[in-house]
Design an enzyme around this catalytic site. Structure first.
Site, PDB file in Angstrom:
ATOM      1  N   ASP A  13      91.384  70.232  54.736  1.00  0.00           N
ATOM      2  CA  ASP A  13      92.464  69.636  53.938  1.00  0.00           C
ATOM      3  C   ASP A  13      93.256  70.662  53.133  1.00  0.00           C
ATOM      4  O   ASP A  13      93.758  70.371  52.041  1.00  0.00           O
ATOM      5  CB  ASP A  13      91.896  68.559  52.977  1.00  0.00           C
ATOM      6  CG  ASP A  13      91.175  67.477  53.751  1.00  0.00           C
ATOM      7  OD1 ASP A  13      91.612  67.142  54.857  1.00  0.00           O
ATOM      8  OD2 ASP A  13      90.165  66.970  53.227  1.00  0.00           O
ATOM      9  N   GLU A  14      93.411  71.855  53.673  1.00  0.00           N
ATOM     10  CA  GLU A  14      94.146  72.917  52.963  1.00  0.00           C
ATOM     11  C   GLU A  14      95.656  72.757  53.119  1.00  0.00           C
ATOM     12  O   GLU A  14      96.429  73.597  52.662  1.00  0.00           O
ATOM     13  CB  GLU A  14      93.738  74.308  53.495  1.00  0.00           C
ATOM     14  CG  GLU A  14      92.261  74.674  53.325  1.00  0.00           C
ATOM     15  CD  GLU A  14      91.404  74.253  54.511  1.00  0.00           C
ATOM     16  OE1 GLU A  14      91.903  73.474  55.359  1.00  0.00           O
ATOM     17  OE2 GLU A  14      90.245  74.680  54.584  1.00  0.00           O
ATOM     18  N   HIS A  41      95.939  65.264  59.142  1.00  0.00           N
ATOM     19  CA  HIS A  41      96.943  66.270  58.784  1.00  0.00           C
ATOM     20  C   HIS A  41      98.229  65.559  58.351  1.00  0.00           C
ATOM     21  O   HIS A  41      98.730  64.694  59.064  1.00  0.00           O
ATOM     22  CB  HIS A  41      97.207  67.205  59.966  1.00  0.00           C
ATOM     23  CG  HIS A  41      96.006  68.016  60.355  1.00  0.00           C
ATOM     24  ND1 HIS A  41      96.005  68.936  61.360  1.00  0.00           N
ATOM     25  CD2 HIS A  41      94.748  68.053  59.835  1.00  0.00           C
ATOM     26  CE1 HIS A  41      94.809  69.501  61.450  1.00  0.00           C
ATOM     27  NE2 HIS A  41      94.024  68.965  60.541  1.00  0.00           N
ATOM     28  N   THR A 128      82.586  61.823  58.790  1.00  0.00           N
ATOM     29  CA  THR A 128      83.702  60.872  58.792  1.00  0.00           C
ATOM     30  C   THR A 128      83.392  59.641  59.641  1.00  0.00           C
ATOM     31  O   THR A 128      84.230  58.748  59.739  1.00  0.00           O
ATOM     32  CB  THR A 128      84.975  61.548  59.343  1.00  0.00           C
ATOM     33  OG1 THR A 128      84.691  62.036  60.654  1.00  0.00           O
ATOM     34  CG2 THR A 128      85.425  62.702  58.462  1.00  0.00           C
ATOM     35  N   GLN A 226      89.884  70.999  60.299  1.00  0.00           N
ATOM     36  CA  GLN A 226      88.839  71.308  59.322  1.00  0.00           C
ATOM     37  C   GLN A 226      89.093  72.691  58.694  1.00  0.00           C
ATOM     38  O   GLN A 226      90.215  73.144  58.660  1.00  0.00           O
ATOM     39  CB  GLN A 226      87.428  71.243  59.946  1.00  0.00           C
ATOM     40  CG  GLN A 226      86.983  69.835  60.326  1.00  0.00           C
ATOM     41  CD  GLN A 226      87.532  69.343  61.639  1.00  0.00           C
ATOM     42  OE1 GLN A 226      87.400  70.002  62.655  1.00  0.00           O
ATOM     43  NE2 GLN A 226      88.144  68.179  61.646  1.00  0.00           N
TER      44      GLN A 226
END
Ligand code: GDP
Ligand code: IMO
Ligand code: MG
Length: 428
Positions: A13-14, A41, A128, A226
């Site tokens: 989640d960058e 994304h 998840t 990821q």
């Protein structure tokens, strides 16, 4: 021949989706090469927000061929639903191809994910629940794996019947109280043949396609899912995902040679987050963490779980940048820190009284880490309207440069908001 890679250097989640979309214009092909519908994304432009899971973030540019390569694990129903959702929003999904080599998520993988989430060490992985780990396990196990190309073979129905017989026994054994769902082979065959029909137009040998594209001098942008700390081999095992999500996974996942990689953009948030279980040395389970969560809207794109938040961990980022071969960095969500009077950066770990600057391999050691920080002044002003490096407050510029210096890789881009236009090229 040239490939540029976008790889997350933290726990996911960058804002990789934002940067892939931003860099797409200068490329011909965008490739998703590992992970599956565990990824979420986000791309924002023209006042609209798009959430992608399996579809590459190059989909908004019509000149691009979007490739879902062999290293991805594909849930066909979710993939088709994603296409339908994008089409409803006016996005054509015709410029896309799918690898016949990629592995398909089957109904038993969801059941196995549910039943196997617990580790033997107590804390659950907190997956998840998209069947990712079980699908990759069957891939490595080979005998019970289904690749996309298998859906078009005469032997498909027969194989499903044989696998379902085994899986029903295993699932019943895993849940002796009878809670496991009983699989119906005929229903699965009929559902998957339906998906196969709808997917047919997309399926091809993407490995050959990409190798030919490299020979023809095309520019390929590889979109990691990821982050490197979730890498199955090099991350915080066992609290990881089941694929090589650091830079080392690009070649195997996409099917391109290492020598094709010209540039690797390591993506980091200006702080750290993590969803799910596992150690997180710089976690701030306090009002600072809550402030970051509120300002950054840090809730999972896929599961909506609140993300754990903490200070920037430069020990971890230095490790993942080196491991991934990052040639430059992109520092994201800088605006989230705007209100803080002071910001901390972890530059060293301490374990059992010893200062270390490497990233420990075992989670038991990582759990013992006492982080040591340097403190830098904040900028305490809104930066979301800044569009040029020179428009950023001096302390914000210093913070970005400092991260690059400590990690040992130059920062090329920083981001001050979710929109495509809120992206700044770093200058000297
Ligand atoms: P990915 O999985 O790496 O693509 O990242 P996600 O989409 O899961 O999470 C990143 C989130 O941050 C998304 O909601 C983005 O819209 C948002 N975002 C991206 N860049 C920025 C930024 O610079 N500032 C802020 N405030 N949000 C951003
Ligand atoms: P993107 O691409 C953040 C985490 C899960 C869990 C662990 C294993 O959006 O950055 P899995 O379902 O893969 O077996 O879960 O990995 N995880 C992610 N965390 N971003 C992601 O993807 C993630 N994909 C998986 O929360 O801790
Ligand atoms: Mg995400």
């Amino acid at each position: 021949m040239a490939a540029t890679c976008v790889v997350g250097l933290q726990w996911g989640d960058e804002a990789k989706g934002k940067i892939v979309d931003f860099l797409t214009e200068k490329n011909d092909i965008v490739v998703r090469y590992q992970g599956g519908a565990n990824a979420g994304h986000t791309v924002v432009f023209d006042g609209k927000k798009y959430k992608l899971s399996l579809i590459p973030s190059g989909i908004f540019h019509s000149h691009i061929t979007n490739v879902v390569a062999g290293g991805v694990v594909l849930n066909p129903a979710m993939f088709l639903k994603e296409i339908d959702g994008l089409k409803e929003q006016g996005i054509s999904c015709e410029n896309m191809i799918l690898s016949d080599r990629l592995h398909v998520i089957m109904p038993w993988h969801f059941e196995e994910d549910r039943l196997m989430n617990e580790t033997t060490t107590g804390e659950s992985i907190g997956t998840t629940m998209r069947g990712i780990g079980p699908c990759y396990r069957d891939k490595v196990g080979r005998s019970w794996a289904i690749r996309l190309g298998d859906l078009y073979r005469e032997t498909f129905a027969e194989r499903i019947r044989a696998i379902v017989a085994k899986k029903n026994m295993i699932l019943a054994g895993m849940d002796p109280e009878g809670g496991a769902q009983r699989l119906d082979a005929e229903q699965i065959i009929s559902d998957y043949l339906g998906y196969a029909e709808r997917l047919k137009a997309y399926v091809t040998d993407t490995t050959a396609f990409l190798l030919d594209a490299l020979d023809a001098g095309k520019n390929i942008l590889c979109e990691g899912a990821q982050g490197a700390l979730l890498d199955i081999d090099h991350g915080t095992f066992p609290y990881v995902t089941s694929s090589n999500s650091s830079g080392v996974g690009v070649c195997s996942g996409a099917g391109i040679p290492a020598k094709a990689i010209q540039k690797l953009v390591g993506i980091v948030k200006a702080y750290n987050t993590r969803v799910g279980g596992g150690p997180f040395p710089t976690e701030q389970d306090n009002e600072i963490g809550q402030h970051i969560r509120d300002m950054g809207n840090e809730y999972g794109t896929v599961t909506r779980r609140p993300r754990r938040c903490g200070w920037f961990d430069a020990v971890a980022a230095r490790y993942t940048a080196r491991l991934s071969g990052a040639t430059c960095l992109s520092v994201m969500l800088l605006d989230v820190l705007s209100e803080l009077p002071e910001i901390q950066i972890c530059t060293e770990y301490e374990i059992d009284g010893k200062r270390i600057s490497y990233f420990p391999a075992h989670v038991d050691d990582l759990r013992k880490v006492i982080p040591h920080y340097i403190t830098v002044p904040g900028w305490q002003q809104d930066i979301t309207g800044c569009r040029k490096w020179s428009e950023l407050p001096e302390n914000a510029r210093k913070y970005v440069k400092k991260l690059g210096e400590i990690i040992g890789v130059p920062v090329e881009i920083c981001s001050v908001g979710p929109d495509r236009t809120q992206t700044i090229f770093v200058e000297e």
